[in-house]
Scaffold this motif. Structure first.
Motif, PDB file in Angstrom:
ATOM      1  N   LEU A  69       0.617  -1.326   0.155  1.00 51.96           N
ATOM      2  CA  LEU A  69      -0.060  -0.098  -0.137  1.00 51.96           C
ATOM      3  C   LEU A  69       0.888   1.257   0.147  1.00 51.96           C
ATOM      4  CD1 LEU A  69      -3.069   1.395   0.207  1.00 51.96           C
ATOM      5  CD2 LEU A  69      -2.324   1.174   2.503  1.00 51.96           C
ATOM      6  N   LEU A  70       1.817   1.291   0.979  1.00 54.01           N
ATOM      7  CA  LEU A  70       2.621   2.603   0.910  1.00 54.01           C
ATOM      8  C   LEU A  70       3.531   2.886  -0.487  1.00 54.01           C
ATOM      9  CD1 LEU A  70       4.097   1.748   4.428  1.00 54.01           C
ATOM     10  CD2 LEU A  70       2.749   3.697   4.059  1.00 54.01           C
ATOM     11  N   GLU A  71       4.158   1.707  -0.949  1.00 60.95           N
ATOM     12  CA  GLU A  71       4.820   1.913  -2.087  1.00 60.95           C
ATOM     13  C   GLU A  71       3.959   2.149  -3.215  1.00 60.95           C
ATOM     14  OE1 GLU A  71       7.398  -1.699  -2.152  1.00 60.95           O
ATOM     15  OE2 GLU A  71       8.119  -1.165  -0.149  1.00 60.95           O
ATOM     16  N   TRP A  72       2.890   1.736  -3.230  1.00 55.02           N
ATOM     17  CA  TRP A  72       1.902   1.773  -4.627  1.00 55.02           C
ATOM     18  C   TRP A  72       1.309   3.385  -4.505  1.00 55.02           C
ATOM     19  CZ3 TRP A  72      -3.790   1.999  -3.808  1.00 55.02           C
ATOM     20  CH2 TRP A  72      -4.524   1.977  -4.851  1.00 55.02           C
ATOM     21  N   THR A  73       0.851   3.706  -3.154  1.00 54.73           N
ATOM     22  CA  THR A  73       0.241   4.920  -3.160  1.00 54.73           C
ATOM     23  C   THR A  73       1.573   6.185  -3.313  1.00 54.73           C
ATOM     24  OG1 THR A  73      -1.307   4.219  -1.284  1.00 54.73           O
ATOM     25  CG2 THR A  73      -0.744   6.501  -1.550  1.00 54.73           C
ATOM     26  N   GLU A  74       2.340   5.808  -2.787  1.00 55.65           N
ATOM     27  CA  GLU A  74       3.619   6.872  -3.205  1.00 55.65           C
ATOM     28  C   GLU A  74       3.958   7.259  -4.441  1.00 55.65           C
ATOM     29  OE1 GLU A  74       6.229   5.641   0.237  1.00 55.65           O
ATOM     30  OE2 GLU A  74       4.933   6.307   1.637  1.00 55.65           O
ATOM     31  N   ALA A  75       4.257   6.021  -5.150  1.00 55.92           N
ATOM     32  CA  ALA A  75       4.625   6.063  -6.624  1.00 55.92           C
ATOM     33  C   ALA A  75       3.656   6.571  -7.339  1.00 55.92           C
ATOM     34  CB  ALA A  75       5.015   4.625  -6.938  1.00 55.92           C
ATOM     35  N   LEU A  77       1.302   8.917  -6.630  1.00 59.31           N
ATOM     36  CA  LEU A  77       1.353  10.218  -6.171  1.00 59.31           C
ATOM     37  C   LEU A  77       2.258  11.010  -6.740  1.00 59.31           C
ATOM     38  CD1 LEU A  77       0.034  10.245  -2.494  1.00 59.31           C
ATOM     39  CD2 LEU A  77      -1.134  10.886  -4.562  1.00 59.31           C
ATOM     40  N   LYS A  78       3.430  10.427  -7.071  1.00 61.85           N
ATOM     41  CA  LYS A  78       4.683  11.021  -7.660  1.00 61.85           C
ATOM     42  C   LYS A  78       4.487  11.017  -9.145  1.00 61.85           C
ATOM     43  CE  LYS A  78       8.016  10.008  -4.179  1.00 61.85           C
ATOM     44  NZ  LYS A  78       9.120   9.089  -3.729  1.00 61.85           N
ATOM     45  N   GLY A  79       3.406  10.302  -9.822  1.00 62.03           N
ATOM     46  CA  GLY A  79       3.296  10.290 -11.242  1.00 62.03           C
ATOM     47  C   GLY A  79       3.652   8.986 -11.968  1.00 62.03           C
ATOM     48  N   GLU A  80       4.173   7.977 -10.895  1.00 70.62           N
ATOM     49  CA  GLU A  80       4.903   6.704 -11.446  1.00 70.62           C
ATOM     50  C   GLU A  80       3.535   5.800 -11.461  1.00 70.62           C
ATOM     51  OE1 GLU A  80       8.118   5.621  -8.744  1.00 70.62           O
ATOM     52  OE2 GLU A  80       8.716   7.611  -8.901  1.00 70.62           O
ATOM     53  N   GLU A  81       3.118   5.610 -12.643  1.00 73.82           N
ATOM     54  CA  GLU A  81       2.021   4.548 -12.643  1.00 73.82           C
ATOM     55  C   GLU A  81       2.414   3.173 -12.305  1.00 73.82           C
ATOM     56  OE1 GLU A  81      -1.198   4.450 -15.662  1.00 73.82           O
ATOM     57  OE2 GLU A  81      -0.925   6.517 -15.967  1.00 73.82           O
ATOM     58  N   ARG A  82       1.711   2.563 -11.372  1.00 76.73           N
ATOM     59  CA  ARG A  82       2.323   1.372 -10.838  1.00 76.73           C
ATOM     60  C   ARG A  82       0.878   0.744 -10.247  1.00 76.73           C
ATOM     61  NH1 ARG A  82       6.523   0.932  -6.123  1.00 76.73           N
ATOM     62  NH2 ARG A  82       7.668   2.282  -7.424  1.00 76.73           N
ATOM     63  N   PRO A  83       0.768  -0.738 -10.795  1.00 79.51           N
ATOM     64  CA  PRO A  83      -0.426  -1.471 -10.206  1.00 79.51           C
ATOM     65  C   PRO A  83      -0.340  -1.742  -8.793  1.00 79.51           C
ATOM     66  CG  PRO A  83       0.912  -2.914 -11.588  1.00 79.51           C
ATOM     67  CD  PRO A  83       1.593  -1.423 -11.674  1.00 79.51           C
ATOM     68  N   PHE A  84      -1.361  -2.021  -7.896  1.00 76.64           N
ATOM     69  CA  PHE A  84      -1.141  -2.384  -6.489  1.00 76.64           C
ATOM     70  C   PHE A  84      -0.346  -3.588  -6.594  1.00 76.64           C
ATOM     71  CE2 PHE A  84      -2.670  -4.257  -2.619  1.00 76.64           C
ATOM     72  CZ  PHE A  84      -2.332  -3.292  -1.922  1.00 76.64           C
ATOM     73  N   ILE A  85      -0.849  -4.669  -7.038  1.00 76.88           N
ATOM     74  CA  ILE A  85      -0.164  -5.872  -7.035  1.00 76.88           C
ATOM     75  C   ILE A  85       1.351  -5.815  -7.944  1.00 76.88           C
ATOM     76  CG2 ILE A  85      -0.205  -8.244  -7.459  1.00 76.88           C
ATOM     77  CD1 ILE A  85      -1.915  -7.625  -5.234  1.00 76.88           C
ATOM     78  N   PRO A  86       2.505  -5.943  -7.765  1.00 72.25           N
ATOM     79  CA  PRO A  86       3.409  -5.719  -8.490  1.00 72.25           C
ATOM     80  C   PRO A  86       3.710  -6.785  -9.317  1.00 72.25           C
ATOM     81  CG  PRO A  86       4.057  -6.445  -6.217  1.00 72.25           C
ATOM     82  CD  PRO A  86       2.808  -6.209  -6.166  1.00 72.25           C
ATOM     83  N   TRP A 144      -5.472   6.060 -11.011  1.00 74.04           N
ATOM     84  CA  TRP A 144      -4.824   5.117 -10.932  1.00 74.04           C
ATOM     85  C   TRP A 144      -5.282   4.050  -9.990  1.00 74.04           C
ATOM     86  CZ3 TRP A 144      -3.086   5.256  -5.792  1.00 74.04           C
ATOM     87  CH2 TRP A 144      -2.887   6.340  -5.037  1.00 74.04           C
ATOM     88  N   ILE A 145      -6.655   4.377  -9.248  1.00 73.18           N
ATOM     89  CA  ILE A 145      -7.126   3.339  -8.276  1.00 73.18           C
ATOM     90  C   ILE A 145      -7.976   2.374  -9.275  1.00 73.18           C
ATOM     91  CG2 ILE A 145      -8.638   3.376  -6.443  1.00 73.18           C
ATOM     92  CD1 ILE A 145      -7.192   5.653  -5.316  1.00 73.18           C
ATOM     93  N   GLY A 146      -8.515   3.035 -10.346  1.00 70.65           N
ATOM     94  CA  GLY A 146      -9.558   2.337 -11.079  1.00 70.65           C
ATOM     95  C   GLY A 146     -10.950   2.471 -10.354  1.00 70.65           C
ATOM     96  N   GLY A 147     -11.992   1.418 -10.334  1.00 72.77           N
ATOM     97  CA  GLY A 147     -13.200   1.715 -10.286  1.00 72.77           C
ATOM     98  C   GLY A 147     -13.353   1.676  -8.520  1.00 72.77           C
ATOM     99  N   SER A 148     -12.475   1.767  -7.780  1.00 75.57           N
ATOM    100  CA  SER A 148     -12.765   1.537  -6.390  1.00 75.57           C
ATOM    101  C   SER A 148     -12.263   2.829  -5.648  1.00 75.57           C
ATOM    102  CB  SER A 148     -11.478   0.561  -5.730  1.00 75.57           C
ATOM    103  OG  SER A 148     -11.926   0.089  -4.455  1.00 75.57           O
ATOM    104  N   THR A 149     -11.939   2.673  -4.402  1.00 77.37           N
ATOM    105  CA  THR A 149     -11.625   3.949  -3.611  1.00 77.37           C
ATOM    106  C   THR A 149     -10.399   3.740  -2.919  1.00 77.37           C
ATOM    107  OG1 THR A 149     -12.680   3.561  -1.696  1.00 77.37           O
ATOM    108  CG2 THR A 149     -14.062   4.602  -3.334  1.00 77.37           C
ATOM    109  N   SER A 152     -10.966   2.160   0.197  1.00 78.97           N
ATOM    110  CA  SER A 152     -11.203   0.653   0.500  1.00 78.97           C
ATOM    111  C   SER A 152      -9.966  -0.092   0.318  1.00 78.97           C
ATOM    112  CB  SER A 152     -11.902   0.227  -0.854  1.00 78.97           C
ATOM    113  OG  SER A 152     -11.039   0.121  -2.150  1.00 78.97           O
ATOM    114  N   TYR A 153      -8.844   0.200   0.123  1.00 75.07           N
ATOM    115  CA  TYR A 153      -7.412  -0.509  -0.193  1.00 75.07           C
ATOM    116  C   TYR A 153      -6.767   0.032   1.424  1.00 75.07           C
ATOM    117  CZ  TYR A 153      -6.847  -1.070  -5.161  1.00 75.07           C
ATOM    118  OH  TYR A 153      -7.317  -1.509  -6.332  1.00 75.07           O
ATOM    119  N   PHE A 154      -6.986   1.068   2.177  1.00 72.10           N
ATOM    120  CA  PHE A 154      -6.644   1.323   3.333  1.00 72.10           C
ATOM    121  C   PHE A 154      -7.292   0.290   4.231  1.00 72.10           C
ATOM    122  CE2 PHE A 154      -4.562   5.114   1.853  1.00 72.10           C
ATOM    123  CZ  PHE A 154      -3.389   5.205   2.693  1.00 72.10           C
TER     124      PHE A 154
END
Length: 182
Positions: A69-75, A77-86, A144-149, A152-154
């Motif tokens: 969660l931390l790495e996905w959100t931080e990336a 927010l910096k504009g580095e598109e990344r899926p939640f599951i690496p 980058w969250i898609g259809g969720s919020t 919900s990840y938190f």
């Protein structure tokens, strides 16, 4: 407890379930801590019932999902598109990722993983605090969250995951107690 729909409710649920989890851990006996988990009599299909063998495994799992969660959100927010599951994993293969996490921590001491989890919980809660209700609970705020919020990840990696861990530990205690009584 109903599913949180505000930042305040999410913060309270996450902290309450975290505290319940650690309060239960404090009551675990040496025998409960030393006896490997054996859920085979439950005939459960979910992989985690066979995967986790002790408290360390459960806490390491929670820690690794905090890191996701931390790495996905931080990336993002910096504009580095990344899926939640690496990559190379996906939502269809995340069970394999969980096995990788399990393998990664087989030599991690319980005290170390406990401190790691306490630190990552603090980090997740600090990150949570940086968002507004709208950012957490309105769909479409972040593409980058898609259809969720984001909320919900938190919820998933805090309140719900802590509840999952507590149920697993209580089940271990119950099964161990039943074996001793038999």
């Amino acid at each position: 407890m109903p599913r949180p729909v505000t930042k305040k409710e999410l913060t309270e649920a996450a902290n309450a379930n975290y505290e319940k989890l650690f309060a239960f851990i404090e009551t675990m006996t040496e025998k409960e801590l030393d006896t490997p988990f054996d859920f085979s009599s439950l005939n459960k299909k979910e992989a985690h019932w066979a995967r986790d063998k002790n408290l360390r495994d459960v806490l390491a799992h929670l820690y690794e999902w905090h890191r996701l969660l931390l790495e996905w959100t931080e990336a993002n927010l910096k504009g580095e598109e990344r899926p939640f599951i690496p990559k190379p994993y996906s939502w269809k293969t995340y069970g394999d990722m969980n096995i990788e996490f399990w393998n990664k921590h087989q030599s991690t001491e319980l005290n170390a993983v406990t401190e790691m989890l306490k630190g990552s919980h603090s980090d997740v809660m600090a990150l949570l605090d940086s968002f507004s209700d709208e950012e957490l609970f309105t769909k479409g705020v972040y593409k980058w969250i898609g259809g969720s919020t984001l909320g919900s990840y938190f919820i998933s990696v805090t309140a719900s995951h802590y509840d999952w861990a507590l149920k697993k530990l209580r089940t271990h205690r119950k099964l161990l107690s039943a074996k001793e009584g038999a």
